[in-house]
Each structure stands twice: as C-alpha cells, then as structure tokens.
Design a protein around this motif. Structure first.
Motif, short mmCIF file in Angstrom:
data_model
loop_
_atom_site.label_atom_id
_atom_site.label_comp_id
_atom_site.label_asym_id
_atom_site.label_seq_id
_atom_site.Cartn_x
_atom_site.Cartn_y
_atom_site.Cartn_z
N THR A 261 2.76 -15.49 23.29
CA THR A 261 1.64 -15.01 22.47
C THR A 261 0.37 -14.76 23.28
OG1 THR A 261 0.95 -17.27 21.90
CG2 THR A 261 2.52 -16.17 20.41
N THR B 160 0.31 -7.90 16.82
CA THR B 160 -0.88 -8.22 16.03
C THR B 160 -1.77 -9.17 16.81
OG1 THR B 160 0.41 -7.96 14.00
CG2 THR B 160 -1.71 -9.09 13.82
N TYR C 38 -4.70 -13.22 22.56
CA TYR C 38 -3.78 -14.13 21.90
C TYR C 38 -3.25 -13.43 20.65
CZ TYR C 38 -5.88 -17.44 25.06
OH TYR C 38 -6.33 -18.06 26.20
N TYR C 39 -1.93 -13.39 20.52
CA TYR C 39 -1.26 -12.65 19.45
C TYR C 39 -0.64 -13.61 18.44
CZ TYR C 39 -2.03 -8.69 22.50
OH TYR C 39 -2.62 -7.73 23.28
N THR C 40 -0.33 -13.07 17.28
CA THR C 40 0.24 -13.90 16.21
C THR C 40 1.67 -14.32 16.50
OG1 THR C 40 0.90 -11.92 14.98
CG2 THR C 40 -1.24 -12.92 14.40
N ASP D 59 -13.78 -9.10 15.64
CA ASP D 59 -12.60 -8.63 14.95
C ASP D 59 -12.86 -7.21 14.45
OD1 ASP D 59 -10.35 -8.19 13.42
OD2 ASP D 59 -10.72 -9.83 12.02
N LYS E 17 -4.49 -11.78 17.42
CA LYS E 17 -5.10 -12.87 16.66
C LYS E 17 -6.57 -13.04 17.06
CE LYS E 17 -4.14 -17.72 15.54
NZ LYS E 17 -3.20 -18.81 15.81
N ARG E 18 -6.82 -13.06 18.38
CA ARG E 18 -8.17 -13.16 18.91
C ARG E 18 -8.15 -12.77 20.38
NH1 ARG E 18 -5.95 -18.05 18.91
NH2 ARG E 18 -6.31 -19.45 20.64
#
Length: 132
Positions: free
Chosen positions: A68, A99, A91-93, A130, A101-102
């Motif tokens: 991730t 996707t 950082y991904y889901t 975001d 995440k942040r």
C-alpha cells in the motif's frame, strides 16, 4: 569517499525498498550504529530514535499494509556529507494502488559518513490536500 547525488539516490532507493519490506537488516544497514532519526525537526530526547535497535523498532511499530506504500525521492542538494532530499510518500487503500488514501510531500535532511551510511535523518512532511 564523498557522497554525491548518485550515491544519495542509491541510498534513497534502498531506503524505499527497506520501507516496503520492513527487513530489519536492510533498515539497520542504512544507518550508523549511533544514528539519530527524527520524524520532525523539533524532536528531542525520547522522541528521537537512536541507533539501529531504536530505528528498526520504530519502523516495525507502525507498519503499512504490504503493497500500500509507494515512495519516490530524489536528492535536491548534496554537499560535504549532507544531503537534502525531496519526494512524495503515497499510501493507498489496498495493494492495487488504485485509490490513494493519503500522500505526503517530504523534505529530508540527511548527514552521511564517508562510507555512505546515514548518521542523522530529520524529516519535514506535509500532507497533500485531498483532491477528490
């Protein structure tokens, strides 16, 4: 041997790989026995990880889910054993990395030995807004 931009880039690539694998030996190899690792420029006292065991333990405490994390960093300035690196930590889901995440924009101040190990790591980071 004096650190140059190419050597710092190799160190950054190795750092990224170590962050993805959390391999204790890879993490420890990046740093001197007495290295200091700061997550914020104001960190002092017990907020600073000192030496291999504390740095490795700190990395192991807050592990990301495998697959991730993606990091891209580059040296911005290298002079006399000191480097300033910039980059993006994403950082991904999940492991598909479809996707976000942040994400954090990073600036790192690194001090190296002539052998290429980091003896001091100080991080500045800002979370990207975001855009969804």
């Amino acid at each position: 041997m004096k650190m140059n931009a190419e050597m710092v880039q190799r160190w950054l690539n190795t750092y990224t790989h170590a962050w993805m694998t959390y391999d204790p030996d890879e993490i420890a190899a990046l740093f001197t026995d007495d290295a200091e690792y700061r997550w914020h420029p104001w960190d002092e006292g017990e907020d600073v990880a000192r030496g291999h065991s504390q740095i490795v333990a700190a990395w192991q405490e807050n592990r990301d889910v495998a697959g991730t994390y993606h990091g891209e960093y580059r040296p911005l300035l290298v002079k006399d054993g000191m480097a300033i690196a910039v980059g993006l930590s994403s950082y991904y889901t999940d492991q598909t990395q479809k996707t976000l995440k942040r994400a954090y924009h990073n600036l790192w101040v690194l001090h190296f030995t002539d052998e290429g190990q980091c003896r001091s790591f100080t991080e500045w980071y800002m979370q990207a807004p975001d855009k969804s």
